[in-house]
Design a protein around this motif. Sequence first.
Motif, short mmCIF file in Angstrom:
data_model
loop_
_atom_site.label_atom_id
_atom_site.label_comp_id
_atom_site.label_asym_id
_atom_site.label_seq_id
_atom_site.Cartn_x
_atom_site.Cartn_y
_atom_site.Cartn_z
N LYS A 50 0.83 -1.21 0.00
CA LYS A 50 0.00 0.00 0.00
C LYS A 50 0.86 1.26 0.00
N LYS A 51 2.02 1.18 0.66
CA LYS A 51 2.89 2.35 0.79
C LYS A 51 3.88 2.48 -0.36
N ALA A 52 3.97 1.46 -1.20
CA ALA A 52 5.03 1.41 -2.21
C ALA A 52 5.00 2.57 -3.19
N GLY A 53 3.82 3.13 -3.44
CA GLY A 53 3.72 4.22 -4.40
C GLY A 53 4.07 5.57 -3.83
N ARG A 54 4.27 5.66 -2.52
CA ARG A 54 4.55 6.94 -1.90
C ARG A 54 6.03 7.28 -2.03
N ILE A 55 6.31 8.56 -2.23
CA ILE A 55 7.68 9.00 -2.48
C ILE A 55 8.53 8.90 -1.22
N ALA A 56 9.67 8.21 -1.34
CA ALA A 56 10.63 8.12 -0.24
C ALA A 56 11.91 8.78 -0.72
N ALA A 57 12.11 10.06 -0.35
CA ALA A 57 13.27 10.81 -0.84
C ALA A 57 14.12 11.38 0.29
N GLU A 58 13.69 11.14 1.53
CA GLU A 58 14.53 11.50 2.67
C GLU A 58 15.36 10.27 3.03
N GLY A 59 15.95 10.24 4.20
CA GLY A 59 16.67 9.04 4.61
C GLY A 59 18.09 9.30 5.04
N LEU A 60 18.92 8.27 4.90
CA LEU A 60 20.30 8.34 5.39
C LEU A 60 21.26 7.61 4.46
N VAL A 61 22.49 8.08 4.48
CA VAL A 61 23.61 7.34 3.89
C VAL A 61 24.47 6.84 5.03
N ARG A 62 24.89 5.58 4.95
CA ARG A 62 25.74 5.01 5.99
C ARG A 62 26.86 4.19 5.34
N VAL A 63 27.93 4.02 6.07
CA VAL A 63 29.11 3.29 5.61
C VAL A 63 29.43 2.19 6.61
N ASN A 77 16.13 5.14 1.96
CA ASN A 77 15.23 6.30 1.96
C ASN A 77 13.99 6.07 2.81
N SER A 78 13.50 7.17 3.36
CA SER A 78 12.23 7.21 4.07
C SER A 78 11.40 8.33 3.46
N GLU A 79 10.14 8.42 3.88
CA GLU A 79 9.29 9.48 3.33
C GLU A 79 9.55 10.83 3.99
N THR A 80 9.90 10.81 5.28
CA THR A 80 10.06 12.07 6.01
C THR A 80 11.40 12.15 6.73
N ASP A 81 11.83 13.36 6.96
CA ASP A 81 13.06 13.61 7.71
C ASP A 81 12.89 13.19 9.16
N PHE A 82 11.65 13.26 9.65
CA PHE A 82 11.36 12.86 11.02
C PHE A 82 11.74 11.39 11.25
N VAL A 83 11.35 10.53 10.33
CA VAL A 83 11.70 9.11 10.45
C VAL A 83 13.20 8.90 10.30
N ALA A 84 13.84 9.69 9.42
CA ALA A 84 15.28 9.56 9.20
C ALA A 84 16.07 9.82 10.48
N LYS A 85 15.49 10.58 11.40
CA LYS A 85 16.15 10.89 12.67
C LYS A 85 15.78 9.90 13.77
N ASN A 86 14.89 8.97 13.45
CA ASN A 86 14.42 7.99 14.42
C ASN A 86 15.47 6.91 14.68
N ASP A 87 15.66 6.55 15.95
CA ASP A 87 16.69 5.56 16.32
C ASP A 87 16.45 4.21 15.64
N THR A 88 15.19 3.79 15.56
CA THR A 88 14.87 2.50 14.94
C THR A 88 15.31 2.48 13.47
N PHE A 89 15.02 3.56 12.78
CA PHE A 89 15.41 3.65 11.37
C PHE A 89 16.92 3.70 11.23
N GLN A 90 17.59 4.47 12.07
CA GLN A 90 19.04 4.60 11.99
C GLN A 90 19.73 3.26 12.26
#
Length: 309
Positions: A50-63, A77-90
């Motif tokens: 259901k979420k696949a069509g939504r734009i995911a252009a935020e997120g993180l780069v990691r090494v 990528n995530s949809e929002t910068d808020f999620v990109a800052k979330n510990d679970t996502f990181q």
Amino acid sequence: MAITASMVKELREMTGAGMMDCKKALTETNGDMDAAVEFLRKNGQAKAEKKAGRIAAEGLVRVAMDGDNTAAIVEVNSETDFVAKNDTFQEYVEAVAAQAVASDAADMDAFMAEAWNADSSKTVKDALVEKIAVIGENLNIRRFQKETQENGCIVSYIHGGGRIGVLVKAETAVVNDAVKEALTNVAMQVAALAPKYVSSEDVSEEYKEHEKAILLAQAKNENPDKPENIIEKMIIGRLNKELKEVCLMEQAYVKAEDGKQTVAKYLQQVSKEVGADIKITGFVRFETGEGLEKKSEDFAAEVAAQMNA
């Protein structure tokens, strides 16, 4: 069968899914823990679709590094910068980077089909689907690149908390703190100025001819009355200037005290200090969301639309 709080807690710890989702899964499967896990995975797949069509252009780069000679860089990528800052996502993106550095996959399809290192009972794609269900946004492992460097080392640099990530590869007979510091400085240069090539020697004739044609059109528009031979000299000068901007070794080193020292001259200086040549053999630069269309959010308009509905 009565569903207890301890059962919900156990399932939540196993899957990372929300408490109410775990309770529903156990209720639907009459308390069968294995069936509940499968229920959550299938439900997660449905949510992900259901979420696949939504734009995911935020997120993180990691090494992730494996010693001095192997490294991988990923963009998730995530949809929002808020999620990109979330510990679970990181933590998840860190796990994707660890997966990439241990992977032998040649492309994204092969990577997504691999067994997930954190839980070999699922694939990388399965783990992504489950994370989408937990976080509640469309997520996307957009790209990864694994690099190795024999007879030298690789250094990494992350800028802006994960907005930009860089790997720099170098061939050198000496790998010590001074060499790594110099290469980290070069990685910072790559992050800041986004070169396209290591040096002008790496630039294809096709690229030069393409740029030359553009510069020729610009010069003729700006100077319609100038002779062809003068315009030709102007083009050569402009092309050389452009190559200095897109070629790492020819760029002015950003930390140069005189503002004139090139990256090549800087590395020559460090090479003399450490007693070994340092040759940049390649670099990788990922910037989160580059080239992706970002969602334009107007919260006032969104609230108004909901009220009208």
